[in-house]
Enzyme design. Structure first.
Site, PDB file in Angstrom:
ATOM      1  N   GLY A  17     -10.862   5.865  13.253  1.00  0.00           N
ATOM      2  CA  GLY A  17     -11.193   7.867  12.991  1.00  0.00           C
ATOM      3  C   GLY A  17     -11.828   8.227  11.790  1.00  0.00           C
ATOM      4  O   GLY A  17     -13.161   8.491  11.882  1.00  0.00           O
ATOM      5  N   ASP A  64     -15.016  -9.423  12.548  1.00  0.00           N
ATOM      6  CA  ASP A  64     -13.162  -9.653  11.316  1.00  0.00           C
ATOM      7  C   ASP A  64     -12.913  -9.839  10.585  1.00  0.00           C
ATOM      8  O   ASP A  64     -14.290 -10.998  10.456  1.00  0.00           O
ATOM      9  CB  ASP A  64     -12.647 -10.842  12.668  1.00  0.00           C
ATOM     10  CG  ASP A  64     -11.609 -11.473  11.716  1.00  0.00           C
ATOM     11  OD1 ASP A  64     -11.074 -10.685  11.037  1.00  0.00           O
ATOM     12  OD2 ASP A  64     -10.288 -11.856  12.697  1.00  0.00           O
ATOM     13  N   ASN A  91     -13.285  -0.371   4.784  1.00  0.00           N
ATOM     14  CA  ASN A  91     -12.978   0.496   5.488  1.00  0.00           C
ATOM     15  C   ASN A  91     -11.798   0.142   6.824  1.00  0.00           C
ATOM     16  O   ASN A  91     -10.657   0.427   6.564  1.00  0.00           O
ATOM     17  CB  ASN A  91     -14.143   1.300   6.039  1.00  0.00           C
ATOM     18  CG  ASN A  91     -12.936   2.941   7.568  1.00  0.00           C
ATOM     19  OD1 ASN A  91     -12.281   3.071   6.550  1.00  0.00           O
ATOM     20  ND2 ASN A  91     -12.849   1.784   8.135  1.00  0.00           N
ATOM     21  N   TYR A 157       1.879  -2.291   3.062  1.00  0.00           N
ATOM     22  CA  TYR A 157       0.541  -1.981   2.362  1.00  0.00           C
ATOM     23  C   TYR A 157       0.499  -1.647   1.335  1.00  0.00           C
ATOM     24  O   TYR A 157      -1.106  -1.704   0.481  1.00  0.00           O
ATOM     25  CB  TYR A 157       0.811  -0.917   3.774  1.00  0.00           C
ATOM     26  CG  TYR A 157      -0.447   0.264   4.440  1.00  0.00           C
ATOM     27  CD1 TYR A 157      -1.054   0.098   4.342  1.00  0.00           C
ATOM     28  CD2 TYR A 157      -0.473   1.879   3.165  1.00  0.00           C
ATOM     29  CE1 TYR A 157      -2.019   0.497   4.985  1.00  0.00           C
ATOM     30  CE2 TYR A 157      -2.001   3.019   3.836  1.00  0.00           C
ATOM     31  CZ  TYR A 157      -2.101   1.942   4.071  1.00  0.00           C
ATOM     32  OH  TYR A 157      -3.461   3.285   4.709  1.00  0.00           O
ATOM     33  N   ILE A 192      -4.833  10.835   7.695  1.00  0.00           N
ATOM     34  CA  ILE A 192      -5.650  11.505   8.216  1.00  0.00           C
ATOM     35  C   ILE A 192      -5.191  11.122   9.006  1.00  0.00           C
ATOM     36  O   ILE A 192      -4.830  10.018  10.156  1.00  0.00           O
ATOM     37  CB  ILE A 192      -6.556  10.945   7.443  1.00  0.00           C
ATOM     38  CG1 ILE A 192      -7.073  11.271   6.222  1.00  0.00           C
ATOM     39  CG2 ILE A 192      -8.183  11.768   7.382  1.00  0.00           C
ATOM     40  CD1 ILE A 192      -6.902  12.419   5.097  1.00  0.00           C
ATOM     41  N   THR A 194      -5.818  10.109  11.991  1.00  0.00           N
ATOM     42  CA  THR A 194      -6.557   8.920  13.297  1.00  0.00           C
ATOM     43  C   THR A 194      -5.700   8.114  13.815  1.00  0.00           C
ATOM     44  O   THR A 194      -4.327   7.965  12.696  1.00  0.00           O
ATOM     45  CB  THR A 194      -7.622   8.096  11.951  1.00  0.00           C
ATOM     46  OG1 THR A 194      -6.648   7.733  11.550  1.00  0.00           O
ATOM     47  CG2 THR A 194      -7.597   9.010  10.915  1.00  0.00           C
ATOM     48  N   GLN A 259       1.616  16.494  -8.433  1.00  0.00           N
ATOM     49  CA  GLN A 259       3.280  17.214  -8.225  1.00  0.00           C
ATOM     50  C   GLN A 259       4.040  15.950  -9.575  1.00  0.00           C
ATOM     51  O   GLN A 259       3.682  15.064  -9.773  1.00  0.00           O
ATOM     52  CB  GLN A 259       3.571  16.853  -6.984  1.00  0.00           C
ATOM     53  CG  GLN A 259       3.405  17.763  -5.744  1.00  0.00           C
ATOM     54  CD  GLN A 259       4.459  17.688  -4.884  1.00  0.00           C
ATOM     55  OE1 GLN A 259       4.930  18.380  -4.352  1.00  0.00           O
ATOM     56  NE2 GLN A 259       3.796  16.071  -4.098  1.00  0.00           N
TER      57      GLN A 259
HETATM   58  N1  LIG Z   1      -5.725   7.365   8.113  1.00  0.00           N
HETATM   59  C1  LIG Z   1      -4.804   7.605   6.913  1.00  0.00           C
HETATM   60  O1  LIG Z   1      -4.098   8.831   7.342  1.00  0.00           O
HETATM   61  C2  LIG Z   1      -5.417   6.885   6.435  1.00  0.00           C
HETATM   62  C3  LIG Z   1      -4.835   7.013   5.356  1.00  0.00           C
HETATM   63  C4  LIG Z   1      -4.856   6.686   3.899  1.00  0.00           C
HETATM   64  C5  LIG Z   1      -5.921   5.142   4.072  1.00  0.00           C
HETATM   65  N2  LIG Z   1      -6.595   4.880   5.172  1.00  0.00           N
HETATM   66  C6  LIG Z   1      -7.353   3.796   4.853  1.00  0.00           C
HETATM   67  O2  LIG Z   1      -8.527   4.150   5.956  1.00  0.00           O
HETATM   68  C7  LIG Z   1      -9.073   2.923   6.384  1.00  0.00           C
HETATM   69  C8  LIG Z   1      -9.656   3.245   8.021  1.00  0.00           C
HETATM   70  O3  LIG Z   1      -8.320   4.029   8.884  1.00  0.00           O
HETATM   71  P1  LIG Z   1      -8.345   4.896   9.701  1.00  0.00           P
HETATM   72  O4  LIG Z   1      -7.498   5.725  10.211  1.00  0.00           O
HETATM   73  O5  LIG Z   1      -9.841   5.351  10.467  1.00  0.00           O
HETATM   74  O6  LIG Z   1      -7.993   3.361  11.171  1.00  0.00           O
HETATM   75  P2  LIG Z   1      -7.870   3.344  12.547  1.00  0.00           P
HETATM   76  O7  LIG Z   1      -6.987   2.501  13.154  1.00  0.00           O
HETATM   77  O8  LIG Z   1      -8.829   4.481  13.090  1.00  0.00           O
HETATM   78  O9  LIG Z   1      -9.222   2.526  12.581  1.00  0.00           O
HETATM   79  C9  LIG Z   1      -9.389   0.910  11.648  1.00  0.00           C
HETATM   80  C10 LIG Z   1     -10.552   0.667  12.239  1.00  0.00           C
HETATM   81  O10 LIG Z   1     -10.131  -0.803  11.476  1.00  0.00           O
HETATM   82  C11 LIG Z   1     -10.516  -2.506  12.617  1.00  0.00           C
HETATM   83  N3  LIG Z   1      -9.911  -3.511  12.596  1.00  0.00           N
HETATM   84  C12 LIG Z   1      -8.815  -3.189  12.182  1.00  0.00           C
HETATM   85  N4  LIG Z   1      -8.401  -4.648  11.912  1.00  0.00           N
HETATM   86  C13 LIG Z   1      -9.917  -5.320  11.693  1.00  0.00           C
HETATM   87  C14 LIG Z   1      -9.978  -6.698  11.478  1.00  0.00           C
HETATM   88  N5  LIG Z   1      -9.728  -8.228  11.416  1.00  0.00           N
HETATM   89  N6  LIG Z   1     -11.902  -6.912  11.420  1.00  0.00           N
HETATM   90  C15 LIG Z   1     -12.511  -5.556  11.738  1.00  0.00           C
HETATM   91  N7  LIG Z   1     -11.748  -4.099  12.082  1.00  0.00           N
HETATM   92  C16 LIG Z   1     -10.549  -4.198  11.908  1.00  0.00           C
HETATM   93  C17 LIG Z   1      -9.611  -1.570  14.098  1.00  0.00           C
HETATM   94  O11 LIG Z   1     -10.394  -1.946  15.157  1.00  0.00           O
HETATM   95  C18 LIG Z   1     -10.217   0.241  13.370  1.00  0.00           C
HETATM   96  O12 LIG Z   1     -11.921   0.806  14.858  1.00  0.00           O
HETATM   97  C19 LIG Z   1      -7.618   1.940   6.212  1.00  0.00           C
HETATM   98  O13 LIG Z   1      -8.562   1.302   5.717  1.00  0.00           O
HETATM   99  C20 LIG Z   1      -6.073   2.546   5.909  1.00  0.00           C
HETATM  100  O14 LIG Z   1      -5.638   2.223   5.647  1.00  0.00           O
HETATM  101  C21 LIG Z   1      -6.341   5.849   5.889  1.00  0.00           C
END
Ligand SMILES: NC(=O)c1ccc[n+]([C@@H]2O[C@H](COP(=O)([O-])OP(=O)(O)OC[C@H]3O[C@@H](n4cnc5c(N)ncnc54)[C@H](O)[C@@H]3O)[C@@H](O)[C@H]2O)c1
Length: 259
Positions: A17, A64, A91, A157, A192, A194, A259
């Protein structure tokens, strides 16, 4: 338009996402993008969509992020395909098991640590040479608000995202000390919209609106974020507009931690 014109970005987890939103935004503002993901089909589909509108701007790679040999291959290919590398967005990430300390497993910890934390070290290590060579490199590490504030069930996490927060500062200071024009900053989103939120939707019996409403309860702006809320921050950090910004953290949290 053109805020990152001529730059070349490698985005990991690009099929997800946030990765998709960042990729589209960086391309709209003039950058070429190397889209890497475990999910090669997803990365390819995104590259095709982008290239249909902006020919030759996107490249897709199977990656990976826990594997060092993959990093060597993907960074090499991205540099070759794009003619260099000036932006790295670490990311890719996964959520934890939502287990509390007593029930959590070493297997879960090691898996999440490898994807969320070791990958960031490997990315900084293997992308540093081309980032230095670009003359104006930017590393953007996607941490989380969960790297700055803890919550029950978020153990590994929380721990990995907190480590990414401080590690980013280490890398920023090393680059500054060495006199390299490579900056490093971390981004800390709250919830967010996703697929990473799917476990919360499952906990709400599959009712997405209800899950989002529950997640938004503690957020002063009373909603969860959109992927572009994060992508705009990445765009700023990737661009030369942030040329005096390094070792900093950016909270995209609707006021949660005020907050
Ligand atoms: N969406 C949220 O609420 C949120 C909040 C805070 C932080 N984040 C961080 O944002 C980043 C992106 O998350 P997102 O929300 O887009 O999640 P998502 O699940 O939509 O996307 C994560 C992507 O990472 C890929 N992935 C997973 N393991 C992998 C690996 N070993 N090698 C390569 N790719 C791999 C997945 O295939 C996927 O496409 C992450 O680091 C997540 O922790 C997200």
């Amino acid at each position: 338009m053109g805020r990152v014109a001529g730059k070349a970005a490698l985005i990991t987890g690009a099929a997800g996402g946030l990765g998709q939103a960042m990729a589209r935004m960086l391309v709209r503002e003039g950058a070429r993008v190397a889209l890497s993901d475990l999910d090669l089909n997803g990365a390819r589909a995104l590259a095709e969509t982008i290239n249909a509108e902006h020919p030759g701007m996107a490249f897709a790679y199977e990656h990976d992020v826990t594997r060092e040999d993959d990093w060597v291959r993907v960074v090499g290919a991205a540099v070759q395909d794009m003619g260099g590398l000036s932006i790295l967005v670490n990311n890719a990430g996964i959520g934890g098991s939502l287990l509390w300390a007593e029930q959590d497993t070493l297997e879960n910890w090691r898996k999440v640590q490898a994807v969320n934390l070791e990958s960031v070290m490997l990315g900084c290590k293997h992308a540093m040479a081309p980032l230095r060579a670009s003359g104006a490199g930017s590393i953007v590490n996607i941490s989380s608000i969960a790297g700055l504030a803890a919550a029950p069930g978020m153990g590994v996490y929380n721990a990995t995202k907190a480590a990414v927060w401080l590690y980013t500062k280490t890398v920023a200071l090393e680059c500054a000390k060495a006199g390299w024009n490579v900056r490093a900053n971390s981004v800390h989103p709250v919830f967010i919209k996703t697929p990473i939120l799917d476990p919360f939707i499952a906990m709400a019996g599959g009712d997405e609106a209800n899950a989002h409403e529950k997640l938004a309860r503690g957020i002063p702006l009373k909603r969860i974020g959109e992927p572009d809320d994060v992508a705009y921050c990445v765009l700023y950090l990737a661009s030369d507009e942030s040329k005096f910004v390094t070792g900093a953290e950016f909270k995209i949290d609707g006021g949660l931690t005020a907050q």
